[in-house]
Design a protein around this motif. Structure first.
Motif, PDB file in Angstrom:
ATOM      1  N   ASP A   1       0.840  -1.200   0.000  1.00 42.15           N
ATOM      2  CA  ASP A   1       0.000   0.000   0.000  1.00 42.15           C
ATOM      3  C   ASP A   1       0.875   1.250   0.000  1.00 42.15           C
ATOM      4  O   ASP A   1       1.836   1.348   0.767  1.00 42.15           O
ATOM      5  CB  ASP A   1      -0.907   0.028   1.238  1.00 42.15           C
ATOM      6  CG  ASP A   1      -1.899  -1.112   1.243  1.00 42.15           C
ATOM      7  OD1 ASP A   1      -3.038  -0.903   0.816  1.00 42.15           O
ATOM      8  OD2 ASP A   1      -1.511  -2.227   1.670  1.00 42.15           O
TER       9      ASP A   1
ATOM     10  N   VAL B   1      -1.335  -1.201  -4.113  1.00 44.59           N
ATOM     11  CA  VAL B   1      -2.573  -0.421  -4.011  1.00 44.59           C
ATOM     12  C   VAL B   1      -2.226   1.024  -3.710  1.00 44.59           C
ATOM     13  O   VAL B   1      -1.509   1.327  -2.745  1.00 44.59           O
ATOM     14  CB  VAL B   1      -3.497  -0.987  -2.909  1.00 44.59           C
ATOM     15  CG1 VAL B   1      -4.737  -0.111  -2.749  1.00 44.59           C
ATOM     16  CG2 VAL B   1      -3.897  -2.431  -3.245  1.00 44.59           C
TER      17      VAL B   1
ATOM     18  N   ARG C   1      -5.399  -0.416  -7.776  1.00 45.99           N
ATOM     19  CA  ARG C   1      -4.121  -1.087  -8.043  1.00 45.99           C
ATOM     20  C   ARG C   1      -3.368  -0.338  -9.138  1.00 45.99           C
ATOM     21  O   ARG C   1      -3.958   0.085 -10.135  1.00 45.99           O
ATOM     22  CB  ARG C   1      -4.351  -2.541  -8.451  1.00 45.99           C
ATOM     23  CG  ARG C   1      -4.735  -3.448  -7.291  1.00 45.99           C
ATOM     24  CD  ARG C   1      -5.130  -4.830  -7.762  1.00 45.99           C
ATOM     25  NE  ARG C   1      -4.043  -5.525  -8.436  1.00 45.99           N
ATOM     26  CZ  ARG C   1      -4.163  -6.710  -9.044  1.00 45.99           C
ATOM     27  NH1 ARG C   1      -5.357  -7.311  -9.060  1.00 45.99           N
ATOM     28  NH2 ARG C   1      -3.137  -7.284  -9.611  1.00 45.99           N
TER      29      ARG C   1
END
Length: 362
Positions: A260, A294, A281
């Motif tokens: 992330d 992400v 994504r």
């Protein structure tokens, strides 16, 4: 239909895989890197149970969520960053989450219910660029030379007296939004150039602070160097110092196993750099590979609003501008991602009064 096309269509359908199967492209996507034509809305047509959409719906979405513009436009600032002011698109356009508007059009064509107003997630994030102002040699000497000897000695006696140590106040404010995920990004760098100062991540001050933050329920992420050539430490959750987020840096994150990233915002303009309010994504525009990384869009950063080299808004202007962005995120049921530094609370700016006002809006 390839992986990218399938992913983008499913993303526009808010993750509804069955609905995405009812979407068909009218032609193959032309992946030649170019600026999208935004003067026309991509065409959509019902055909029985299916919806046939123009291929530019996929390409335009890809262009923004991949940040392909940064391959076409080589302008960078003195820190190597691509700024909103360099973009072909105007500053007003970055206030519009165009990809989310595409999503609403497609959902309506599919007769799917639109998500109601609200937040899919709220992230209250804080970059620890400087842990303390006076509890290191250079900071202490600077304070003494500026006639702040009393404040320097007070900070050395008790870290809670250091001007930059605003974490208890921040924790108190963030607790007013119990549904939020709080993330502090701890800086990992050489401490040279733009990365100065680098606090001791193994020292007592940092370790005690980290434990305090973890005990409050906050997550600790990696705040990596402003320089892409600096090795990345091990981690999963990331934001780059100075919001430095080149294509190569993002691929480094993928290769290093990060899951992330919270960097994706313009330093000089608060808005929607990915033209979406939702986590997505990342697709590498060089290789057109769908990655597991992400991206969490950054809604706004404190110094973007106030900085004399950025938007340079006064408090009333900043509140109005920020509230409009927050409302747009709410309308599209997106992620709200705020960045407030511990040091901005301590300086003479308006951020200590603005931050609680914005939290009340949430």
């Amino acid at each position: 239909m390839g992986d990218i096309e399938r992913y983008i269509i499913e993303f526009l359908c808010h993750g509804d895989a069955n609905a995405a199967k009812r979407v068909r492209l009218s032609s193959d996507v032309d992946w030649t890197l170019r600026y999208p034509n935004l003067n026309q809305t991509p065409q959509m047509e019902r055909c029985g149970e299916e919806v046939v959409v123009a291929s530019d719906l996929v390409y335009n979405t890809f262009f923004f969520i991949s940040r392909a513009e940064e391959l076409l436009n080589k302008k960078r600032d003195e820190h190597g960053r691509f700024l909103a002011q360099f973009s072909q698109f105007s500053s007003n356009e970055w206030q519009i989450p165009l990809v989310d508007e595409y999503s609403r059009l497609l959902m309506k064509m599919l007769n799917l219910p639109l998500p109601g107003p609200g937040f899919d997630a709220i992230y209250l994030t804080h970059d620890i660029d400087t842990l303390t102002q006076y509890r290191h040699l250079r900071g202490a000497l600077g304070g003494i030379l500026r006639g702040q000897t009393h404040n320097v000695l007070a900070a050395w006696r008790d870290i809670r007296q250091d001007p930059a140590y605003t974490f208890p106040w921040i924790m108190q404010q963030d607790a007013q939004v119990p549904q939020a995920q709080v993330i502090y990004f701890a800086k990992h760098s050489s401490g040279k150039g733009l990365d100065y100062p680098q606090y001791n991540l193994r020292g007592h001050d940092y370790l005690a602070t980290e434990q305090l933050l973890r005990d409050s329920g906050a997550q600790i992420g990696i705040h990596s160097s402003a320089y892409a050539t600096c090795p990345l430490p091990a981690g999963k959750v990331h934001r780059s110092h100075y919001l430095s987020c080149s294509i190569d840096r993002m691929q480094q994150l993928v290769d290093a196993g990060y899951t992330d990233d919270y960097t994706m915002g313009f330093a000089d303009l608060a808005g929607f750099r990915l033209r979406t309010t939702r986590a997505v994504r990342w697709i590498n525009p060089k290789t057109r590979q769908l990655t597991p990384l992400v991206l969490h869009p950054l809604t706004m950063m404190d110094c973007t609003l106030s900085g004399s080299n950025y938007m340079h808004l006064n408090e009333d202007e900043a509140y109005f501008y920020a509230s409009e962005l927050i409302d747009k995120v709410r309308q599209h049921h997106g992620e709200l991602n705020l960045l407030w530094h511990n040091t901005s609370i301590a300086d003479n700016s308006y951020h200590k009064s603005l931050y609680p006002k914005l939290l009340q809006l949430i």
